[in-house]
Motif scaffolding. Structure first.
Motif, PDB file in Angstrom:
ATOM      1  N   PRO A 154       0.852  -1.186   0.000  1.00  0.00           N
ATOM      2  CA  PRO A 154       0.000   0.000   0.000  1.00  0.00           C
ATOM      3  C   PRO A 154       0.892   1.242   0.000  1.00  0.00           C
ATOM      4  N   GLY A 155       0.551   2.221  -0.808  1.00  0.00           N
ATOM      5  CA  GLY A 155       1.417   3.374  -0.988  1.00  0.00           C
ATOM      6  C   GLY A 155       2.113   3.353  -2.328  1.00  0.00           C
ATOM      7  N   SER A 156       2.001   2.223  -3.028  1.00  0.00           N
ATOM      8  CA  SER A 156       2.586   2.113  -4.367  1.00  0.00           C
ATOM      9  C   SER A 156       1.494   2.265  -5.415  1.00  0.00           C
ATOM     10  N   GLY A 157       1.890   2.703  -6.608  1.00  0.00           N
ATOM     11  CA  GLY A 157       0.953   2.763  -7.718  1.00  0.00           C
ATOM     12  C   GLY A 157       0.513   1.375  -8.143  1.00  0.00           C
ATOM     13  N   THR A 158       1.415   0.404  -8.022  1.00  0.00           N
ATOM     14  CA  THR A 158       1.066  -0.973  -8.372  1.00  0.00           C
ATOM     15  C   THR A 158      -0.098  -1.466  -7.534  1.00  0.00           C
ATOM     16  N   TYR A 159      -0.076  -1.168  -6.251  1.00  0.00           N
ATOM     17  CA  TYR A 159      -1.155  -1.609  -5.350  1.00  0.00           C
ATOM     18  C   TYR A 159      -2.497  -1.043  -5.812  1.00  0.00           C
ATOM     19  N   VAL A 160      -2.493   0.236  -6.183  1.00  0.00           N
ATOM     20  CA  VAL A 160      -3.717   0.881  -6.668  1.00  0.00           C
ATOM     21  C   VAL A 160      -4.220   0.181  -7.921  1.00  0.00           C
ATOM     22  N   ASP A 161      -3.338   0.004  -8.900  1.00  0.00           N
ATOM     23  CA  ASP A 161      -3.763  -0.543 -10.182  1.00  0.00           C
ATOM     24  C   ASP A 161      -4.103  -2.031 -10.098  1.00  0.00           C
ATOM     25  N   ALA A 162      -3.394  -2.775  -9.265  1.00  0.00           N
ATOM     26  CA  ALA A 162      -3.697  -4.199  -9.104  1.00  0.00           C
ATOM     27  C   ALA A 162      -5.129  -4.396  -8.613  1.00  0.00           C
ATOM     28  N   ASN A 163      -5.540  -3.565  -7.669  1.00  0.00           N
ATOM     29  CA  ASN A 163      -6.908  -3.656  -7.161  1.00  0.00           C
ATOM     30  C   ASN A 163      -7.931  -3.265  -8.224  1.00  0.00           C
ATOM     31  N   LEU A 164      -7.614  -2.264  -9.042  1.00  0.00           N
ATOM     32  CA  LEU A 164      -8.514  -1.872 -10.130  1.00  0.00           C
ATOM     33  C   LEU A 164      -8.642  -2.998 -11.154  1.00  0.00           C
ATOM     34  N   ILE A 165      -7.528  -3.653 -11.449  1.00  0.00           N
ATOM     35  CA  ILE A 165      -7.548  -4.753 -12.427  1.00  0.00           C
ATOM     36  C   ILE A 165      -8.368  -5.925 -11.900  1.00  0.00           C
ATOM     37  N   LEU A 166      -8.144  -6.296 -10.659  1.00  0.00           N
ATOM     38  CA  LEU A 166      -8.940  -7.376 -10.071  1.00  0.00           C
ATOM     39  C   LEU A 166     -10.428  -7.052 -10.154  1.00  0.00           C
ATOM     40  N   SER A 167     -10.788  -5.818  -9.816  1.00  0.00           N
ATOM     41  CA  SER A 167     -12.189  -5.409  -9.853  1.00  0.00           C
ATOM     42  C   SER A 167     -12.760  -5.476 -11.260  1.00  0.00           C
ATOM     43  N   ALA A 168     -11.971  -5.082 -12.250  1.00  0.00           N
ATOM     44  CA  ALA A 168     -12.443  -5.099 -13.636  1.00  0.00           C
ATOM     45  C   ALA A 168     -12.765  -6.508 -14.116  1.00  0.00           C
ATOM     46  N   TYR A 169     -12.136  -7.501 -13.504  1.00  0.00           N
ATOM     47  CA  TYR A 169     -12.381  -8.897 -13.864  1.00  0.00           C
ATOM     48  C   TYR A 169     -13.293  -9.606 -12.868  1.00  0.00           C
ATOM     49  N   GLY A 170     -13.953  -8.834 -12.003  1.00  0.00           N
ATOM     50  CA  GLY A 170     -14.897  -9.405 -11.053  1.00  0.00           C
ATOM     51  C   GLY A 170     -14.260 -10.028  -9.834  1.00  0.00           C
ATOM     52  N   LEU A 171     -12.993  -9.709  -9.576  1.00  0.00           N
ATOM     53  CA  LEU A 171     -12.287 -10.225  -8.410  1.00  0.00           C
ATOM     54  C   LEU A 171     -12.016  -9.078  -7.447  1.00  0.00           C
ATOM     55  N   SER A 172     -11.417  -9.403  -6.321  1.00  0.00           N
ATOM     56  CA  SER A 172     -11.003  -8.386  -5.352  1.00  0.00           C
ATOM     57  C   SER A 172      -9.885  -8.961  -4.500  1.00  0.00           C
ATOM     58  N   LYS A 184     -13.138  -2.816 -20.103  1.00  0.00           N
ATOM     59  CA  LYS A 184     -13.848  -2.114 -19.027  1.00  0.00           C
ATOM     60  C   LYS A 184     -12.919  -1.135 -18.336  1.00  0.00           C
ATOM     61  N   LEU A 185     -11.692  -1.557 -18.101  1.00  0.00           N
ATOM     62  CA  LEU A 185     -10.704  -0.731 -17.416  1.00  0.00           C
ATOM     63  C   LEU A 185     -10.374   0.520 -18.233  1.00  0.00           C
ATOM     64  N   THR A 186     -10.093   0.343 -19.514  1.00  0.00           N
ATOM     65  CA  THR A 186      -9.707   1.482 -20.354  1.00  0.00           C
ATOM     66  C   THR A 186     -10.870   2.426 -20.607  1.00  0.00           C
ATOM     67  N   GLU A 187     -12.094   1.894 -20.629  1.00  0.00           N
ATOM     68  CA  GLU A 187     -13.266   2.744 -20.828  1.00  0.00           C
ATOM     69  C   GLU A 187     -13.573   3.572 -19.586  1.00  0.00           C
TER      70      GLU A 187
END
Length: 333
Positions: A159-177, A235-238
């Motif tokens: 937490p505190g990294s950009g990777t952490y932010v984007d990893a969570n967004l990617i998981l969400s875009a694919y219906g995961l968390s 979904k992510l890019t849109e």
């Protein structure tokens, strides 16, 4: 005690401080980067050296430094984009690197920063290079899509990294968390070791390719990159205009095939509180012809750092000093 790892201070010591140079006013300028095994830190070291001109340095036209006279810049290892934004906002660091999405959300208090006070003093110096989202697994893992991460041990970075932010967004875009995987918080070097030793099944990393930790891992064991494509990527890019579809080529890592993924931009940001003349001189030094040579030989991602793309994808205001340079250079009307 935080350990500050620098690239430019060593150069200052090597040059030495002459009696005449002692009379020259010193200015110190920090650049928050990322983990030492990632991309931000080595690129930050190259830039810090390029913009520095310690007392006693030979003049630029005599083959010496073409940085800002009296400036000693240092690349500081950090936890990444969010950490750098917070450090700039609090006055702990003069500047830092951040993903374009993180910078915009912090400036506006939206997106993943919703509910936080907007960091209205954030300002941009330059867009640097595209950063690709890497999802790394062992070649024989059986993980072939983001959906396959369900129930797996996955490092999302700290937490505190950009990777952490984007990893969570990617998981969400694919219906995961983070609740549908066993989430770990490891930096790229530690995540590489954990993957190799069977302690995790996958890890995310956002950065310019090739990154040292993955280069080393690919040379030691058989790995692959998992595509981030299809409906989830669309979904992510849109939803988030900062993401774009892009490939990591098969030349990036030994034995790893070309992989489609998504990318964001890396930017160099600072605070509006920083002196206008200083930031003007720093921006001018960044785009000096001699700096071009340093960037090209200093890191594989350096060739992607170009004046012509310095304003691409910037979603926060330019610092007044940087804006003055770009207007003089004809890049702004």
């Amino acid at each position: 005690m935080q350990i500050f790892k620098t690239a430019a201070l060593t150069a200052a010591i090597a040059f030495g401080l002459t009696t005449t140079a002692h009379a020259q006013e010193l200015t110190f300028f920090t650049i928050g980067t990322g983990g030492t095994a990632a991309t931000y830190y080595p690129v930050g070291g190259v830039i810090a050296n390029a913009i520095s001109s310690p007392p006693g340095s030979r003049a630029c036209d005599e083959g010496g430094s073409c940085g800002v006279p009296g400036l000693i810049a240092s690349a500081v290892s950090s936890r990444g984009s969010v950490d750098n934004v917070n450090a700039i906002n609090s006055g702990l660091r003069n500047s830092g690197f951040a993903q374009s999405d993180v910078a915009y959300w912090a400036y506006t208090g939206t997106g993943t920063m919703d509910g936080q006070a907007p960091a209205e003093k954030l300002r941009a110096i330059a867009a640097l290079f595209p950063e690709h989202i890497h999802l790394v697994v062992m070649a024989d893992s059986g993980i072939n899509s983001v959906a396959d991460l369900t129930g797996k041990r996955v490092s999302l970075d700290e937490p505190g990294s950009g990777t952490y932010v984007d990893a969570n967004l990617i998981l969400s875009a694919y219906g995961l968390s983070s609740d549908t995987v066993t989430a770990e918080a490891l930096k790229p070097d530690a995540a590489s070791d954990a993957l190799r030793n069977g302690q995790i099944d996958a890890f995310f990393f956002v950065g310019g390719y090739p990154t040292g930790a993955i280069v080393e891992l690919a040379s030691a064991v058989d790995i692959k990159l998992v595509p981030i494509d299809g409906d989830g990527a669309a979904k992510l890019t849109e939803e988030f205009g900062f993401f774009s579809s892009s490939d990591i080529p098969d030349t990036a890592y030994e034995g790893v095939a070309n992989t489609t993924t998504v990318a964001v931009g890396a930017q160099w940001i600072t605070s509006s509180d920083e002196d206008e003349e200083l930031v003007y001189q720093i921006t001018k030094a960044l785009w000096n012809d001699n700096t071009r040579t340093l960037l090209d030989v200093g890191h594989a991602k350096g060739a992607s750092i170009n004046k012509e793309t310095a304003l691409d994808g910037i979603g926060i205001p330019l610092h007044a000093g940087a804006e003055r340079f770009y207007r003089e250079a004809g890049l702004l009307q």
